[in-house]
Design a protein around this motif. Structure first.
Motif, PDB file in Angstrom:
ATOM      1  N   GLN A   1       3.109  -4.192  32.330  1.00 29.83           N
ATOM      2  CA  GLN A   1       2.387  -3.431  33.344  1.00 29.83           C
ATOM      3  C   GLN A   1       2.914  -3.727  34.748  1.00 29.83           C
ATOM      4  O   GLN A   1       3.237  -4.879  35.074  1.00 29.83           O
ATOM      5  N   VAL A   2       3.022  -2.685  35.541  1.00 34.37           N
ATOM      6  CA  VAL A   2       3.414  -2.837  36.939  1.00 34.37           C
ATOM      7  C   VAL A   2       2.240  -3.460  37.690  1.00 34.37           C
ATOM      8  O   VAL A   2       1.113  -2.948  37.615  1.00 34.37           O
TER       9      VAL A   2
ATOM     10  N   TYR B   1      -4.396   5.538  42.922  1.00 34.97           N
ATOM     11  CA  TYR B   1      -3.710   4.642  41.984  1.00 34.97           C
ATOM     12  C   TYR B   1      -4.522   3.365  41.798  1.00 34.97           C
ATOM     13  O   TYR B   1      -4.693   2.880  40.668  1.00 34.97           O
ATOM     14  N   TRP B   2      -5.013   2.814  42.899  1.00 35.98           N
ATOM     15  CA  TRP B   2      -5.826   1.594  42.815  1.00 35.98           C
ATOM     16  C   TRP B   2      -7.116   1.845  42.045  1.00 35.98           C
ATOM     17  O   TRP B   2      -7.529   1.012  41.229  1.00 35.98           O
ATOM     18  N   LEU B   3      -7.761   2.988  42.275  1.00 37.76           N
ATOM     19  CA  LEU B   3      -8.985   3.316  41.554  1.00 37.76           C
ATOM     20  C   LEU B   3      -8.736   3.415  40.050  1.00 37.76           C
ATOM     21  O   LEU B   3      -9.566   2.990  39.241  1.00 37.76           O
ATOM     22  N   ARG B   4      -7.589   3.971  39.682  1.00 40.48           N
ATOM     23  CA  ARG B   4      -7.267   4.116  38.257  1.00 40.48           C
ATOM     24  C   ARG B   4      -7.042   2.775  37.582  1.00 40.48           C
ATOM     25  O   ARG B   4      -7.382   2.579  36.416  1.00 40.48           O
ATOM     26  N   ARG B   5      -6.450   1.839  38.317  1.00 41.55           N
ATOM     27  CA  ARG B   5      -5.953   0.635  37.675  1.00 41.55           C
ATOM     28  C   ARG B   5      -6.674  -0.653  38.097  1.00 41.55           C
ATOM     29  O   ARG B   5      -6.257  -1.743  37.703  1.00 41.55           O
TER      30      ARG B   5
ATOM     31  N   ARG C   1       3.560   7.699  34.317  1.00 41.35           N
ATOM     32  CA  ARG C   1       3.420   6.519  33.463  1.00 41.35           C
ATOM     33  C   ARG C   1       4.354   5.395  33.896  1.00 41.35           C
ATOM     34  O   ARG C   1       3.984   4.219  33.835  1.00 41.35           O
ATOM     35  N   TRP C   2       5.580   5.727  34.342  1.00 40.34           N
ATOM     36  CA  TRP C   2       6.501   4.662  34.727  1.00 40.34           C
ATOM     37  C   TRP C   2       6.036   3.922  35.978  1.00 40.34           C
ATOM     38  O   TRP C   2       6.593   2.878  36.315  1.00 40.34           O
ATOM     39  N   GLY C   3       5.027   4.443  36.638  1.00 37.68           N
ATOM     40  CA  GLY C   3       4.425   3.721  37.747  1.00 37.68           C
ATOM     41  C   GLY C   3       3.356   2.743  37.290  1.00 37.68           C
ATOM     42  O   GLY C   3       2.935   1.872  38.061  1.00 37.68           O
ATOM     43  N   ASP C   4       2.920   2.878  36.036  1.00 41.95           N
ATOM     44  CA  ASP C   4       1.928   1.961  35.461  1.00 41.95           C
ATOM     45  C   ASP C   4       2.582   0.890  34.588  1.00 41.95           C
ATOM     46  O   ASP C   4       2.135  -0.250  34.548  1.00 41.95           O
ATOM     47  N   VAL C   5       3.638   1.304  33.870  1.00 46.23           N
ATOM     48  CA  VAL C   5       4.341   0.409  32.947  1.00 46.23           C
ATOM     49  C   VAL C   5       5.838   0.493  33.245  1.00 46.23           C
ATOM     50  O   VAL C   5       6.389   1.592  33.351  1.00 46.23           O
TER      51      VAL C   5
END
Length: 365
Positions: free
Chosen positions: A287-288, A351-355, A271-275
């Motif tokens: 958001q990151v 990661y790119w696909l998720r976000r 999660r800390w890689g997203d926020v």
């Protein structure tokens, strides 16, 4: 063509999506880059032909033992093929299978040639850079080492890797057009996207890829930090002491960079890689940016692959890849670097696909 079209339908003749009408900037950059490389290669070939001097920039990589004239000619041909492929991707309109296969094969060949021309120079430069930037504030000798980043070998290898990335991106966009998908996000206009590209699926396999991609540099970094502390982990005590007397910055810089990279890699699925976490003042809870995670991971993945292959070949040729207690740490971890590259690239893509969210070009997502 609308987003409500029935799945598996074919595009109407002569119709394109907004993504397809967008300027092909990536392809244009690839054309310009490779054309400039061809021009420089031809100028260098002429200089070598008039005064045979060993070009420092080409005295590296797996082809370093090839005669100067032969290698310079090969680089010119390499750049010519790359520029021709990029031009076809930019302006080609043929949807026939034959030309597409030829372009795909040619692209693979050019990318393989790029790997042969590059060794660990770029990766080592990235690894040393954090320590050099800090220590250069207090040490003039360390500041002088910044010349490495404008040396011919570093500049050439960086240019080759940048050209390879541009060509690969152009090839992906060209392939997406050929299967009637958005050039920017890759989503199909008929809605028939592969199940493994959904956010939930990408989260599952991306976590595995990130764990693998974090474990390998952590393993490498621990050996280098141990050497800096005088611990003969996978190396003889005599070799460790000798290395510490000559160059302590190397193991500290590379080890620290590898361990920091391993920790940051875990953010590709946590999660800390997203926020941004709470302890980051001014950014906590926001958001990151996707690019802040994907771009550095991609740069490292690209640099690691040729570095790992060159280290393996060098280790095999010089007998450095033994697995006994006093040698395995020297070059043994390099056996895992190609796996590290592929795993890190996959983790970044997941990661790119998720976000990635809704696509600004085609509106899907």
């Amino acid at each position: 063509m609308t987003t409500h079209e029935a799945p598996h339908s074919s595009p109407p003749a002569g119709r394109t999506s907004r993504g397809d009408r967008a300027p092909r900037r990536a392809e244009t950059r690839a054309v310009v880059w490779w054309a400039a490389g061809l021009l420089l290669a031809l100028l260098h070939l002429r200089a070598v032909g008039s005064a045979v001097v060993a070009p420092e920039a080409l005295d590296h990589g797996l082809l370093r033992d090839v005669p100067v004239e032969t290698l310079t000619t090969g680089v010119a041909a390499f750049a010519a093929v790359g520029s021709a492929l990029a031009a076809w991707m930019r302006w080609g309109r043929s949807a026939a299978r034959g030309p597409r296969v030829v372009v795909a094969v040619g692209t693979v060949v050019v990318l393989l040639c790029a790997v042969l021309l590059v060794d660990a120079t770029v990766l080592a430069g990235l690894g040393y850079l954090p320590a050099i930037l800090v220590m250069s504030l207090f040490n003039a000798e360390v500041r002088a080492s910044l010349d490495h980043y404008v040396a011919p070998d570093f500049l050439l290898q960086t240019a080759v890797l940048c050209g390879a990335v541009l060509l690969a991106v152009a090839a992906v966009r060209s392939a997406r057009r050929s299967r009637w998908a958005c050039e920017r996000c890759g989503r199909r206009h008929d809605g028939a996207d592969p199940a493994w590209t959904t956010p939930d699926a990408a989260a599952r396999w991306g976590k595995i890829a990130a764990l693998v991609a974090a474990a390998i540099p952590a393993f490498y970094g621990l050996t280098r930090i141990a050497w800096a502390l005088g611990i003969p982990l996978g190396f003889s005590r005599e070799s460790v002491e000798s290395m510490r007397e000559v160059d302590l910055l190397g193991p500290i810089g590379l080890g620290t960079f590898a361990l920091l990279g391993a920790v940051l890699t875990l953010g590709l699925y946590q999660r800390w890689g997203d926020v941004f976490p709470r302890w980051i003042l001014g950014l906590a809870g926001t958001q990151v940016p996707v690019g802040l995670a994907v771009v550095p991971a991609t740069v490292v993945a690209v640099a690691v692959l040729p570095a790992g292959i060159s280290m393996i070949v060098l280790g095999l040729s010089e007998g450095l890849l033994g697995l006994d207690a006093e040698t395995w740490g020297a070059a043994g971890p390099a056996f895992l670097w190609p796996v590290w590259s592929l795993a890190l690239g996959a983790a970044a893509y997941a990661y790119w696909l998720r976000r990635r969210g809704p696509c600004p070009a085609c509106g899907r997502g």
